[in-house]
Design an enzyme around this catalytic site. Structure first.
Site, PDB file in Angstrom:
ATOM      1  CG  ASP A   1      -0.999   3.320  -3.635  1.00  0.00           C
ATOM      2  OD1 ASP A   1      -1.550   4.206  -4.208  1.00  0.00           O
ATOM      3  OD2 ASP A   1      -1.214   2.079  -3.487  1.00  0.00           O
TER       4      ASP A   1
ATOM      5  CG  ASN B   1      -3.103   8.213  -5.260  1.00  0.00           C
ATOM      6  OD1 ASN B   1      -3.212   7.320  -4.378  1.00  0.00           O
ATOM      7  ND2 ASN B   1      -4.250   8.933  -5.552  1.00  0.00           N
ATOM      8  CE  LYS B   2      -5.973   2.758  -8.325  1.00  0.00           C
ATOM      9  NZ  LYS B   2      -5.371   1.702  -9.068  1.00  0.00           N
TER      10      LYS B   2
ATOM     11  CD  GLN C   1      -9.995   1.544  -7.431  1.00  0.00           C
ATOM     12  OE1 GLN C   1     -10.308   2.109  -8.449  1.00  0.00           O
ATOM     13  NE2 GLN C   1      -8.579   0.778  -7.457  1.00  0.00           N
TER      14      GLN C   1
ATOM     15  NE  ARG D   1      -2.696  -3.742  -6.634  1.00  0.00           N
ATOM     16  CZ  ARG D   1      -3.434  -2.855  -6.397  1.00  0.00           C
ATOM     17  NH1 ARG D   1      -4.227  -2.714  -5.298  1.00  0.00           N
ATOM     18  NH2 ARG D   1      -3.564  -1.871  -7.382  1.00  0.00           N
TER      19      ARG D   1
ATOM     20  NE  ARG E   1      -8.942  -0.145  -2.920  1.00  0.00           N
ATOM     21  CZ  ARG E   1      -9.074   0.603  -2.174  1.00  0.00           C
ATOM     22  NH1 ARG E   1      -9.608   0.513  -0.963  1.00  0.00           N
ATOM     23  NH2 ARG E   1      -8.747   2.019  -2.503  1.00  0.00           N
ATOM     24  N   GLY E   2      -5.658  -0.634  -1.332  1.00  0.00           N
ATOM     25  CA  GLY E   2      -5.175   0.568  -0.600  1.00  0.00           C
ATOM     26  C   GLY E   2      -3.963   0.142  -0.034  1.00  0.00           C
ATOM     27  CB  ALA E   3      -0.593   1.993   0.088  1.00  0.00           C
TER      28      ALA E   3
HETATM   29  O1  MRU Z   1      -5.379   0.128  -6.613  1.00  0.00           O
HETATM   30  P1  MRU Z   1      -5.734   0.454  -5.274  1.00  0.00           P
HETATM   31  O2  MRU Z   1      -7.210   0.577  -5.199  1.00  0.00           O
HETATM   32  O3  MRU Z   1      -5.130  -0.261  -4.166  1.00  0.00           O
HETATM   33  O4  MRU Z   1      -5.464   2.045  -5.183  1.00  0.00           O
HETATM   34  C1  MRU Z   1      -5.536   2.633  -4.087  1.00  0.00           C
HETATM   35  C2  MRU Z   1      -4.864   4.007  -4.268  1.00  0.00           C
HETATM   36  O5  MRU Z   1      -4.548   4.418  -5.096  1.00  0.00           O
HETATM   37  C3  MRU Z   1      -5.237   4.924  -2.781  1.00  0.00           C
HETATM   38  O6  MRU Z   1      -5.337   6.329  -3.165  1.00  0.00           O
HETATM   39  C4  MRU Z   1      -3.855   4.678  -2.012  1.00  0.00           C
HETATM   40  O7  MRU Z   1      -3.378   3.512  -1.749  1.00  0.00           O
HETATM   41  C5  MRU Z   1      -3.895   5.562  -0.971  1.00  0.00           C
HETATM   42  S1  MRU Z   1      -4.744   4.781   0.289  1.00  0.00           S
HETATM   43  C6  MRU Z   1      -4.725   5.372   1.666  1.00  0.00           C
END
Ligand code: MRU
Length: 369
Positions: free
Chosen positions: A244, A254-255, A203, A90, A53-55
């Site tokens: 993201d 973002n999250k 996370q 996603r 996960r993470g963009a």
């Molecule tokens: O749902 P996730 O864990 O994929 O969400 C991740 C985030 O929100 C991060 O902050 C975002 O991807 C930036 S990471 C470099």
């Protein structure tokens, strides 16, 4: 970054087994388990169920998925079908479609017998570029933290608040928002990180805290609701978060929960920065609040929490009444007026439509990962 002295990336090609390997992030912080991705289905499941996960990492994983598809069957129809399948995993992180488009451009212009080799080379390149991009974000962010350390906070650590995980696990290596943190730590700057636990998937508590403890960075995990209070008490010098998808007007998605931190930061005069690789800017999106698709994830993520018992058994327990309905929007959008600046791989810029439109022609045509 290193785990017990051994260098790891979050995704890599294992030359002995000829397999794509990833760290299964669902198992952290309890155990370090690596899994192989051997098909497009494996890759889609890993992204959708958040083993990765993470963009930026979602984009990198999808790129490897395109190699797996091409290796299996290099026909146009199979490649297009794989891209569609991966794209549907996603919806919010723009890096996913960005990486898929890059791979499609490379693959489809070649004769079929050359496609698999080129796809592999390009997936590798995309990952390497991501590492370089994040290092640059780290350098720009480090300069910012050095300045803060020299001017504003000389007798106590710099207190940084972060939300979710934008560390090396969210990228191929280094991270976005955490790259400046790792660099500052290496440079001997006294820092301390407030880590939002980041419900519902935690996370922050499971991944950010794990990364920081592995690197010896001072940190404290707090509940998602504690940030405002900490800011009122003067215990936060700067907020650093990832993104993201960033719109052309500087809005940052973002999250979920990031927006509330930005509101509290604004109210308390705390600078709020988002670390944004160029590939995370969606040049086709004019207005983040209205145009960015927000992922809604399964109810089970809200109903249940996972933890480890005193006997070392990992268990899931329900925390809601069985019949209550729940909602699980996974991201939110922070309007640009609340964002002090965007720490990009090409420098720190103002989060505004004016600034972004000036740089768009250059960046949009040459965006690294
Ligand atoms: O749902 P996730 O864990 O994929 O969400 C991740 C985030 O929100 C991060 O902050 C975002 O991807 C930036 S990471 C470099």
């Amino acid at each position: 970054m290193k785990i017990n002295g051994e260098h790891f990336r979050s995704i890599w090609f294992d030359h002995d087994s000829e397999q794509v390997m990833v760290i299964d992030q669902r198992e952290l912080p309890f155990s370090l388990k690596c899994i192989s991705l051997n098909t497009v289905d494996d890759t889609s499941i890993a992204i959708n169920q958040m083993a990765v996960r993470g963009a930026p990492l979602i984009g990198a994983t999808a790129a490897w998925g395109m190699w797996l598809a091409t290796k299996h069957d290099p026909s146009d129809s199979n490649i297009m079908q794989a891209a569609e399948q991966l794209e549907s995993t996603r919806p919010t992180a723009i890096n996913l479609s960005w990486a898929l488009n890059r791979m499609l451009t490379i693959i489809l212009e070649l004769p079929q017998h050359e496609r698999a080799k080129a796809a592999k080379q390009h997936a590798e390149k995309l990952c390497d570029e991501n590492v370089e991009t994040n290092k640059r974000i780290g350098d720009y962010g480090l300069a910012l933290l050095k300045k803060m350390f020299a001017t504003t906070v000389s007798i106590k650590p710099i207190n940084i608040l972060t939300h979710c995980n934008a560390g090396w696990l969210a990228t191929v290596d280094w991270g976005t928002a955490l790259a400046p943190v790792f660099k500052a730590h290496e440079a001997g700057i006294d820092i301390h990180v407030w880590v939002d636990e980041t419900r519902p998937r935690n996370q922050g508590a499971s991944l950010t805290a794990w990364e920081l403890q592995a690197h010896g960075v001072a940190h404290t995990v707090v509940t998602d609701n504690a940030g405002g209070h900490l800011m009122q008490e003067g215990q936060v010098d700067v907020c650093l978060v990832g993104s993201d998808r960033t719109a052309r007007n500087g809005d940052v998605c973002n999250k979920v929960g990031t927006y509330l931190k930005a509101l509290a930061a604004f109210d308390n005069g705390v600078p709020f920065y988002a670390a944004v690789p160029s590939s995370t800017i969606d040049w086709s999106c004019q207005d983040g609040v209205n145009d960015i698709p927000i992922e809604h994830r399964p109810d089970s993520e809200v109903r249940f929490v996972t933890g480890i018992t005193n006997k070392g058994i990992i268990e899931q327990v329900r925390i809601t009444p069985e019949t209550s309905s729940v909602a699980n929007p996974a991201f939110d959008v922070t309007p640009s007026r609340l964002v002090t600046g965007l720490i990009t791989d090409q420098g720190i810029i103002e989060a505004s439509a004016e600034t972004l439109s000036k740089i768009c022609p250059r960046w949009a045509s040459n965006a690294p990962s």
